[in-house]
Design a protein around this motif. Structure first.
Motif, PDB file in Angstrom:
ATOM      1  N   SER A  12      39.631  64.554 -47.728  1.00 17.07           N
ATOM      2  CA  SER A  12      40.555  64.388 -46.601  1.00 17.07           C
ATOM      3  C   SER A  12      41.763  63.556 -47.005  1.00 17.07           C
ATOM      4  O   SER A  12      42.904  63.897 -46.672  1.00 17.07           O
ATOM      5  N   ILE A  81      48.734  66.345 -40.600  1.00 16.17           N
ATOM      6  CA  ILE A  81      47.437  66.970 -40.814  1.00 16.17           C
ATOM      7  C   ILE A  81      46.515  66.525 -39.684  1.00 16.17           C
ATOM      8  O   ILE A  81      46.406  65.336 -39.382  1.00 16.17           O
ATOM      9  N   GLU A  82      45.857  67.492 -39.058  1.00 18.35           N
ATOM     10  CA  GLU A  82      45.023  67.216 -37.898  1.00 18.35           C
ATOM     11  C   GLU A  82      43.658  67.878 -38.052  1.00 18.35           C
ATOM     12  O   GLU A  82      43.524  68.865 -38.779  1.00 18.35           O
ATOM     13  N   ASP A  83      42.689  67.341 -37.370  1.00 15.26           N
ATOM     14  CA  ASP A  83      41.363  67.951 -37.232  1.00 15.26           C
ATOM     15  C   ASP A  83      40.732  68.301 -38.588  1.00 15.26           C
ATOM     16  O   ASP A  83      40.264  69.415 -38.792  1.00 15.26           O
ATOM     17  N   ILE A  84      40.703  67.330 -39.496  1.00 15.14           N
ATOM     18  CA  ILE A  84      40.070  67.565 -40.799  1.00 15.14           C
ATOM     19  C   ILE A  84      38.563  67.531 -40.621  1.00 15.14           C
ATOM     20  O   ILE A  84      38.019  66.625 -39.980  1.00 15.14           O
ATOM     21  N   ARG A  85      37.892  68.523 -41.187  1.00 13.66           N
ATOM     22  CA  ARG A  85      36.433  68.572 -41.099  1.00 13.66           C
ATOM     23  C   ARG A  85      35.874  69.323 -42.309  1.00 13.66           C
ATOM     24  O   ARG A  85      36.593  70.074 -42.974  1.00 13.66           O
ATOM     25  N   CYS A  97      38.469  71.987 -43.943  1.00 12.35           N
ATOM     26  CA  CYS A  97      39.283  72.772 -43.015  1.00 12.35           C
ATOM     27  C   CYS A  97      40.129  71.803 -42.182  1.00 12.35           C
ATOM     28  O   CYS A  97      39.667  70.722 -41.828  1.00 12.35           O
ATOM     29  N   TYR A  98      41.354  72.206 -41.879  1.00 14.06           N
ATOM     30  CA  TYR A  98      42.256  71.326 -41.141  1.00 14.06           C
ATOM     31  C   TYR A  98      43.392  72.126 -40.542  1.00 14.06           C
ATOM     32  O   TYR A  98      43.593  73.299 -40.871  1.00 14.06           O
ATOM     33  N   GLU A 100      47.457  72.182 -40.202  1.00 17.53           N
ATOM     34  CA  GLU A 100      48.696  71.681 -40.794  1.00 17.53           C
ATOM     35  C   GLU A 100      49.817  71.982 -39.800  1.00 17.53           C
ATOM     36  O   GLU A 100      50.119  73.141 -39.527  1.00 17.53           O
ATOM     37  N   ARG A 112      46.121  77.009 -39.579  1.00 16.51           N
ATOM     38  CA  ARG A 112      44.769  76.625 -39.951  1.00 16.51           C
ATOM     39  C   ARG A 112      44.656  76.812 -41.457  1.00 16.51           C
ATOM     40  O   ARG A 112      44.983  77.870 -41.977  1.00 16.51           O
ATOM     41  N   SER A 114      42.412  75.775 -45.229  1.00 14.60           N
ATOM     42  CA  SER A 114      41.180  75.299 -45.844  1.00 14.60           C
ATOM     43  C   SER A 114      41.440  75.127 -47.330  1.00 14.60           C
ATOM     44  O   SER A 114      42.332  75.758 -47.893  1.00 14.60           O
TER      45      SER A 114
END
Length: 159
Positions: A12, A81-85, A97-98, A100, A112, A114
């Motif tokens: 991340s 960058i948002e919602d990194i998982r 996955c995140y 941008e 979206r 990865s």
């Protein structure tokens, strides 16, 4: 006892830091401060990228495109960058996955993305210790390509 950060936290941090490099590289006012070798160090041999239009670009094509895009924005380009998982993880390999989010010239876009990361003792100069992009595809926007690559990872295929 010092505990090493998790693979997800290291990957991340690399995603965020790499996108800071892109912002510096593309913005004219900060391009002189961006070192292209930073980008080269973390892109594994065999790296490829699926572009938003679905085209698969090999490592050299991606490098050529990024080099050619240096200082092409007048300080109006930003990325968050948002919602990194974690999309998948096994051993020293992880699919991150995140979202941008970009802004350029008053236009906003979200994609979206990865990326496949692995630890690599052969890349000790990478910005986050020893993590680098794994040979395989970094998928941008083309969700079908992302699904294909995640399916490959799930099936255990190596690229």
């Amino acid at each position: 006892m010092d505990e090493q950060p998790s693979l997800l936290s290291r990957a991340s941090a690399e995603v965020v830091d790499l996108h800071r490099f892109f912002v510096d590289w593309f913005n004219a006012a900060s391009a002189d401060n961006a070192d292209f070798r930073r980008f080269e160090r973390v892109m594994g041999e065999g790296f490829c990228m699926v572009a938003p239009d679905g085209q698969v670009l090999d490592r050299d094509a991606v490098f050529d495109h990024i080099r050619a895009s240096r200082a092409t924005s007048e300080d109006d380009f930003s990325i968050s960058i948002e919602d990194i998982r974690a999309g998948w993880q096994a051993g020293d390999t992880i699919v991150v996955c995140y979202i941008e989010a970009q802004q350029r010239g008053g236009k906003h876009s979200r994609r979206r993305s990865s990326a496949v990361f692995t630890t690599s003792s052969s890349r000790p100069t990478a910005s986050n210790g020893d993590i680098c992009m794994k040979p395989g595809c970094r998928c941008l926007k083309a969700e079908q390509a992302q699904d294909i690559n995640e399916s490959r990872v799930t099936k255990g295929e190596q690229q």
